[in-house]
Design an enzyme around this catalytic site. Structure first.
Site, PDB file in Angstrom:
ATOM      1  N   GLU A 342       0.826  -1.224   0.000  1.00 35.74           N
ATOM      2  CA  GLU A 342       0.000   0.000   0.000  1.00 35.74           C
ATOM      3  C   GLU A 342       0.856   1.269   0.000  1.00 35.74           C
ATOM      4  OE1 GLU A 342      -2.311  -1.128   3.405  1.00 35.74           O
ATOM      5  OE2 GLU A 342      -3.343  -2.677   2.267  1.00 35.74           O
ATOM      6  N   ASP A 366      -0.193  -5.608   8.880  1.00 36.59           N
ATOM      7  CA  ASP A 366      -1.225  -4.802   9.531  1.00 36.59           C
ATOM      8  C   ASP A 366      -1.212  -5.173  11.001  1.00 36.59           C
ATOM      9  OD1 ASP A 366      -4.167  -4.153   7.545  1.00 36.59           O
ATOM     10  OD2 ASP A 366      -2.054  -4.074   6.990  1.00 36.59           O
ATOM     11  N   HIS A 532      -0.056  -0.162  10.371  1.00 37.81           N
ATOM     12  CA  HIS A 532       1.008  -1.094   9.972  1.00 37.81           C
ATOM     13  C   HIS A 532       2.156  -1.113  10.971  1.00 37.81           C
ATOM     14  CE1 HIS A 532      -0.477  -0.376   5.606  1.00 37.81           C
ATOM     15  NE2 HIS A 532      -1.017  -1.490   6.101  1.00 37.81           N
TER      16      HIS A 532
HETATM   17  C1  LIG Z   1      -8.040  -5.555   1.937  1.00 33.71           C
HETATM   18  C2  LIG Z   1      -8.181  -4.430   2.926  1.00 33.71           C
HETATM   19  O1  LIG Z   1      -8.517  -3.241   2.237  1.00 33.71           O
HETATM   20  C3  LIG Z   1      -6.839  -4.210   3.560  1.00 33.71           C
HETATM   21  O2  LIG Z   1      -5.911  -3.920   2.549  1.00 33.71           O
HETATM   22  C4  LIG Z   1      -6.855  -3.060   4.532  1.00 33.71           C
HETATM   23  O3  LIG Z   1      -7.506  -3.528   5.674  1.00 33.71           O
HETATM   24  C5  LIG Z   1      -5.458  -2.681   4.887  1.00 33.71           C
HETATM   25  O4  LIG Z   1      -4.518  -3.454   4.772  1.00 33.71           O
HETATM   26  C6  LIG Z   1      -5.245  -1.340   5.423  1.00 33.71           C
HETATM   27  O5  LIG Z   1      -3.908  -1.156   5.800  1.00 33.71           O
HETATM   28 MN   LIG Z   2      -2.509  -2.665   5.190  1.00 32.97          MN
END
Ligand SMILES: C[C@H](O)[C@@H](O)[C@@H](O)C(=O)CO
Ligand SMILES: [Mn+2]
Length: 595
Positions: A342, A366, A532
């Site tokens: 991300e 996460d 994170h």
């Molecule tokens: C699939 C979801 O959108 C995750 O990518 C989200 O919860 C994250 O990882 C946020 O950091």
């Molecule tokens: Mn994430």
């Protein structure tokens, strides 16, 4: 082990400055050999105990002469600049003239070892020159052995070794970052704050630069086949042989066809080659007529935006991020890359800290869920025991994690994460065998892809950390040392199935101190500054604290015992009782290293 050189230019070296009382006609002559021998002892010790990311021993450069005054100090600075010295350590068994001999380069992390010998006052020089450093706003680390040594004893006592290593590892980490890039592949993912690039942070605090590519660059290179096609073929065979597919967790009408899944494998492998080439370049591309692409972006760390909108159309980046962050690929073991999911630039920077301090792979996660013992009992009927008895934190990245995070590497019978040159082929196979590649959840990832389903073995000492940015303060670092833990298999599956079982899991328990953010497991999660963390093997909190102090980044939360904290001597001038407050005041006072 092939020694690779990923980055242009030489790797930063450690400069050793043997410093001496300049009075000739007796005093200086009586100290020449002892002083130079101390410097040689420090240089050998560091080169024997430290490696660069590629496994080569760290190089030390010793001044041509002992330094008795400003002329020799300047000649040494000149030599160090030519040699690419990025860290300096001054050693002396005697009194010397502080401001005439001190290292005045403000951007080079520096330490002084004042030999504790009663014959000549090395300790007095240490105090004097540190005072001069503090007066001049050039913070330096002071190293003073607890026990008096005889003047002809050029051995390095244990407590001095520990401080030399802690300083040198952190100093070299800071030097390695200098002039390298953070490459953003895409931009902000899902409004995540860490995805918003703060160039002042990278430039002023880390001495780094920010590079960017638009996601269409992936489309161009995919469509025009701008990657090493021979390597792609090799990688595809390797994937077919080594990457086990796990069950498709999507509802039937959301499953991708077999043909689409095959296509996703191929696209994911190409994305991996393209991302690596974007980071560090690839001479093969020049042979194909792509000279500019062959150069890369001099990136020591990168981030992939992924979600969204790439993953709304194309296969996700989980395989790419996993393989690049892992200490091996189809070419065998190699230094891990650092790719933040991300495009979380702050977590990427935290991964970089952990990697440069340990030369190991870093696990991006996460910080997903705190499970109290009561909630686990309610949901599973089972009671958490052992290290997990006070609750557990679910570290679960949304699809990718270095396979080193499986805990399949072993040392003395315990799960570890090692530098790549210590990883055996058997351990590579074990890591792959304990990984299931799951069809990506197509509700999140409409474009498909292959997510990494692993479960970290319990019993591993680990450290999670995170750099957060606060307006008005700047970067702040938080640290939690603890352990990965095993929980009963059926408990794991019940909890894991409630989130997304196709993703990588580490069950983490922080070491508690009983107060503040470490009052209980819940408080660690409740005080975590973002979504994170970066997980490193072993308890490296004290090394992270030393590195943060070199970079002038205050630490708002840690569970490292006080006696293991090593910061520049100036920090004590801002208060010795309230170390946390003194850290903030010092960082605020001196400001970022490169501004
Ligand atoms: C699939 C979801 O959108 C995750 O990518 C989200 O919860 C994250 O990882 C946020 O950091
Ligand atoms: Mn994430």
């Amino acid at each position: 082990m092939t020694t690779e050189h990923r980055y242009y230019g030489n790797l930063p070296k450690i400069g050793i400055r043997p410093t001496i009382d300049g009075r000739r006609k007796g005093v200086r002559e009586s100290l020449e050999d002892i002083t130079m021998n101390l410097a040689k002892a420090v240089a050998s010790f560091l080169s024997e105990n430290m490696n660069y990311y590629n496994g080569e021993p760290v190089e030390c450069v010793i001044a041509d002469t002992t330094i008795g005054g400003v002329a020799e100090a300047s000649k040494t600075a000149e030599k160090f600049k030519k040699e690419g010295v990025g860290v300096s350590i001054t050693v002396t068994p005697s009194w010397c003239y502080g401001s005439e001999t001190m290292d005045m380069d403000r951007t080079i992390p520096k330490a002084v070892w004042g030999f504790n010998g009663s014959d000549r006052p090395g300790g007095v020089y240490l105090a004097a020159v540190l005072a001069a450093h503090n007066q001049k706003g050039l913070p330096a680390f002071g190293i003073y052995g607890k026990d008096v040594q005889d003047l002809d004893d050029d051995s390095i006592p244990e407590d001095v070794q520990e401080k030399l290593l802690r300083f040198a590892k952190a100093g070299l980490a800071a030097a390695m970052m200098k002039d390298k890039s953070y490459l953003s592949m895409g931009s902000v993912s899902m409004g995540i704050g860490g995805s918003m690039v703060n160039e002042d942070f990278f430039q002023d605090y880390l001495g780094m630069r920010n590079e960017y590519i638009d996601m269409t660059e992936f489309v161009r290179r995919l469509n025009e086949e701008i990657y090493d096609k021979d390597e792609f073929a090799k990688a595809l065979d390797w994937v077919r042989e080594n990457c086990k597919e796990g069950p498709d967790n999507n509802p039937d009408d959301f499953k991708r066809s077999r043909q689409q899944k095959e296509q996703d494998w191929e696209t994911n492998i190409k994305m991996t080659l393209i991302a690596r080439d974007l980071m560090i370049g690839n001479p093969k591309l020049a042979e194909m007529g792509y000279e500019e692409e062959a150069e890369g972006h001099h990136a020591i760390v990168a981030g992939f935006q992924g979600q969204r909108q790439w993953t709304d159309h194309f296969p996700n980046g989980d395989f790419m991020e996993t393989i690049l962050n892992t200490s091996f690929d189809w070419n065998g073991t190699r230094a891990p890359f650092l790719v933040a999911t991300e495009n979380d630039t702050l977590n990427g920077a935290t991964m970089l800290f952990g990697h440069l301090l340990t030369n190991t792979a870093q696990v991006f996660a996460d910080v997903r869920t705190y499970w109290s013992p009561e909630a686990v009992k309610r949901v599973t009927g089972q009671t958490l025991t052992g290290k997990a008895e006070n609750g557990i934190i679910h570290l679960l990245n949304s699809g990718a994690a270095a396979l080193d995070g499986t805990g399949e590497q072993m040392k003395d019978g315990s799960p570890v994460i090692k530098p790549y040159w210590e990883i055996t082929d058997e351990e590579v196979k074990k890591m792959l065998d304990s990984t299931l590649w799951r069809p990506a959840s197509t509700d999140y990832f409409r474009g498909g892809g292959w997510s990494t389903d692993i479960l970290t073995k319990g019993g591993m000492p680990v450290t999670i950390a995170r750099i957060n940015l606060v307006k008005g303060i700047g970067p702040v670092l938080q640290i939690a040392e603890g352990y990965s833990v095993d929980i009963p298999e059926e408990v794991h599956h019940t909890l894991d199935d409630r989130t997304d079982p196709t993703w990588p899991t580490t069950w983490f328990v922080p070491n508690l101190t009983g107060d503040g953010a470490f009052k209980d497991v819940y408080s660690v999660m409740n005080n975590w500054g973002s979504n994170h963390c970066s997980m490193s093997y072993d308890h490296i909190g004290s090394d992270l604290i030393t590195l943060a102090s070199i970079l002038r980044i205050p630490v708002n939360m840690h569970n490292v015992s006080e006696e293991k904290i090593f910061r520049p001597s100036a920090w004590e001038m801002f208060g010795t009782k309230d170390q946390e407050g003194a850290d903030y005041r010092s960082c605020q006072n001196f400001g970022p290293l490169y501004r």
